[in-house]
Design a protein around this motif. Structure first.
Motif, PDB file in Angstrom:
ATOM      1  N   ASN A  26     -13.884 -15.409  -8.263  1.00  0.00           N
ATOM      2  CA  ASN A  26     -14.432 -14.154  -7.747  1.00  0.00           C
ATOM      3  C   ASN A  26     -14.904 -13.200  -8.828  1.00  0.00           C
ATOM      4  OD1 ASN A  26     -14.155 -14.553  -4.919  1.00  0.00           O
ATOM      5  ND2 ASN A  26     -11.975 -14.106  -5.040  1.00  0.00           N
ATOM      6  N   GLU A  47      -7.948 -15.049  -9.612  1.00  0.00           N
ATOM      7  CA  GLU A  47      -9.220 -14.750  -8.955  1.00  0.00           C
ATOM      8  C   GLU A  47     -10.390 -15.328  -9.759  1.00  0.00           C
ATOM      9  OE1 GLU A  47      -9.627 -13.507  -6.082  1.00  0.00           O
ATOM     10  OE2 GLU A  47      -7.870 -12.283  -5.589  1.00  0.00           O
ATOM     11  N   THR A  72      -8.531 -17.368 -14.712  1.00  0.00           N
ATOM     12  CA  THR A  72      -9.192 -16.082 -14.475  1.00  0.00           C
ATOM     13  C   THR A  72      -9.566 -15.401 -15.786  1.00  0.00           C
ATOM     14  OG1 THR A  72      -8.087 -15.726 -12.347  1.00  0.00           O
ATOM     15  CG2 THR A  72      -8.893 -13.779 -13.495  1.00  0.00           C
ATOM     16  N   THR A  93      -6.482  -8.182 -11.218  1.00  0.00           N
ATOM     17  CA  THR A  93      -6.695  -9.592 -10.885  1.00  0.00           C
ATOM     18  C   THR A  93      -5.408 -10.391 -10.990  1.00  0.00           C
ATOM     19  OG1 THR A  93      -7.278 -10.199 -13.165  1.00  0.00           O
ATOM     20  CG2 THR A  93      -9.076  -9.533 -11.721  1.00  0.00           C
ATOM     21  N   ASP A 128     -11.307  -9.448  -4.857  1.00  0.00           N
ATOM     22  CA  ASP A 128     -11.597 -10.481  -3.858  1.00  0.00           C
ATOM     23  C   ASP A 128     -12.934 -10.298  -3.154  1.00  0.00           C
ATOM     24  OD1 ASP A 128     -11.079  -8.299  -2.234  1.00  0.00           O
ATOM     25  OD2 ASP A 128      -9.115  -9.029  -1.589  1.00  0.00           O
ATOM     26  N   GLY A 168     -10.602 -18.070  -3.319  1.00  0.00           N
ATOM     27  CA  GLY A 168      -9.232 -17.696  -3.656  1.00  0.00           C
ATOM     28  C   GLY A 168      -8.368 -17.496  -2.429  1.00  0.00           C
TER      29      GLY A 168
END
Length: 374
Positions: free
Chosen positions: A28, A25, A58, A22, A105, A221
């Protein structure tokens, strides 16, 4: 009264470790984790998020997931960046006999993971690739330009890949632990195509299978793909083709040094045509301009994984680069002036000779001083 020890809670040993690299992100990771839980229902699994010091929250989102579900954990990397090395660290930290890699993603279809795992369980396959190009798969909503770039990159990948797969550029795959361990010591860590690196690094070709899937469109993102990814991919190819002789990073440094030659010689030509300043000063100025050019381009390309960012680190890096190259620069100017003044060499011949003297020193010194690994 001594109480009997409390028995340790029974822990589920994961059969499958899913590695998720990551970088920024936040929106997500939650939906992806929920999708993995649904897809892997009935399978003992863990999810290892490997975060390259995201700045958008994140890690907080991952921490919230781990707080409610012990099957999720986080590796936080500081001072290191790059998808290939992030995935490698995640795979090395995992405990399961079967390992999978999926992007954060949500463009990969997590619903085919059980099929990929079932193939590995059969014992006849080392590596299962989620393929966009196998029958039944698709590249989704890619435009014609991106499709052409991917097709060219796939053809180039066959120069180094030892596996017969239709999508060596895929970032979605599952592999047995022994197969990964057979490749890990040969991995270059260059670029972002870890699957291709694995396929090119095993001592023997892996037994492979493919599972088709439809590549999805990113919802949240921003894409991490940019033009510099192409350079990283070329470095990976160079490392696998020539890395046993010359390190790919050194080849990049030399190539950029070659571009610096044009900067150097262009500046020198302008000053010599103008007749001012004298050659020794013109050569010194040209060397300085080339040095500044080389620093910024190497910072962007050759050392992208160690890239210096922000005014302070960049200024400090530039000064250390100049200091480390000072010995090479002194030799550059001294030899060039000696050949020009004493032996009457043409100015451009003397200039090139000076440049060549400092090249190897510059690479060795700056890799230690300016872009030292953290």
């Amino acid at each position: 009264m001594t109480l009997p020890p409390t028995p340790a809670p029974e822990l589920s040993i994961p059969e499958l470790s899913v590695i998720v690299p990551t970088f920024n992100e936040r929106d997500n990771v939650g939906p992806l984790y929920d999708a993995l839980v649904a897809a892997l229902n009935g399978i003992a699994f863990e999810v290892v998020f490997v975060d390259d010091d995201s700045s958008d929250g994140t890690r907080d989102a991952i921490a919230a997931i781990a707080a409610r579900d012990g099957r999720a954990r986080l590796i936080h990397r500081i001072g290191r960046r790059g998808l290939a090395t992030a995935v490698t660290e995640g795979l090395l930290s995992a405990s399961a006999p079967y390992l999978a890699v999926i992007d954060a993603d949500m463009q990969h279809d997590e619903r085919v993971l059980p099929e990929m795992l079932a193939i590995l369980r059969g014992g006849e396959t080392d590596l299962v690739v989620g393929s966009r190009y196998a029958a039944g798969g698709s590249i989704g909503g890619w435009d014609a330009r991106r499709a052409r770039v991917s097709a060219v990159a796939t053809r180039l990948a066959r120069l180094i890949s030892r596996a017969d797969i239709s999508d060596p550029m895929s970032g979605f795959f599952a592999i047995t632990r022994p197969a990964f361990e057979s490749a890990v010591r040969g991995l270059s860590g260059q670029g972002y195509k870890i699957l291709l690196d694995i396929c090119a690094s095993t001592p023997r070709p892996l037994r492979t299978a493919e599972v088709a899937y439809d590549f999805r469109t990113r919802v949240a993102g921003e894409s991490k793909l940019d033009t510099l990814i192409v350079w990283e991919y070329l470095l990976l190819l160079a490392d696998k083709l020539f890395g046993h002789v010359v390190p790919a990073r050194f080849l990049s440094f030399l190539f950029i040094g070659g571009l610096g030659v044009f900067v150097h010689m262009g500046a020198l030509a302008i000053m010599m045509e103008a007749g001012y300043p004298p050659f020794v000063w013109a050569q010194s100025i040209a060397a300085g301009l080339a040095m500044i050019f080389n620093f910024f381009v190497n910072n962007t390309l050759t050392y992208r994984d160690r890239r210096l960012r922000g005014f302070g680190p960049v200024a400090k890096g530039l000064l250390s680069f100049i200091a480390a190259c000072s010995i090479g620069a002194i030799a550059n100017v001294g030899i060039a002036n000696y050949l020009f003044a004493d032996y009457r060499y043409m100015w451009w011949t003397a200039g090139l000779a000076g440049i060549l003297v400092g090249a190897v020193w510059n690479y060795a010194a700056t890799s230690i001083v300016t872009w030292r690994a953290k």
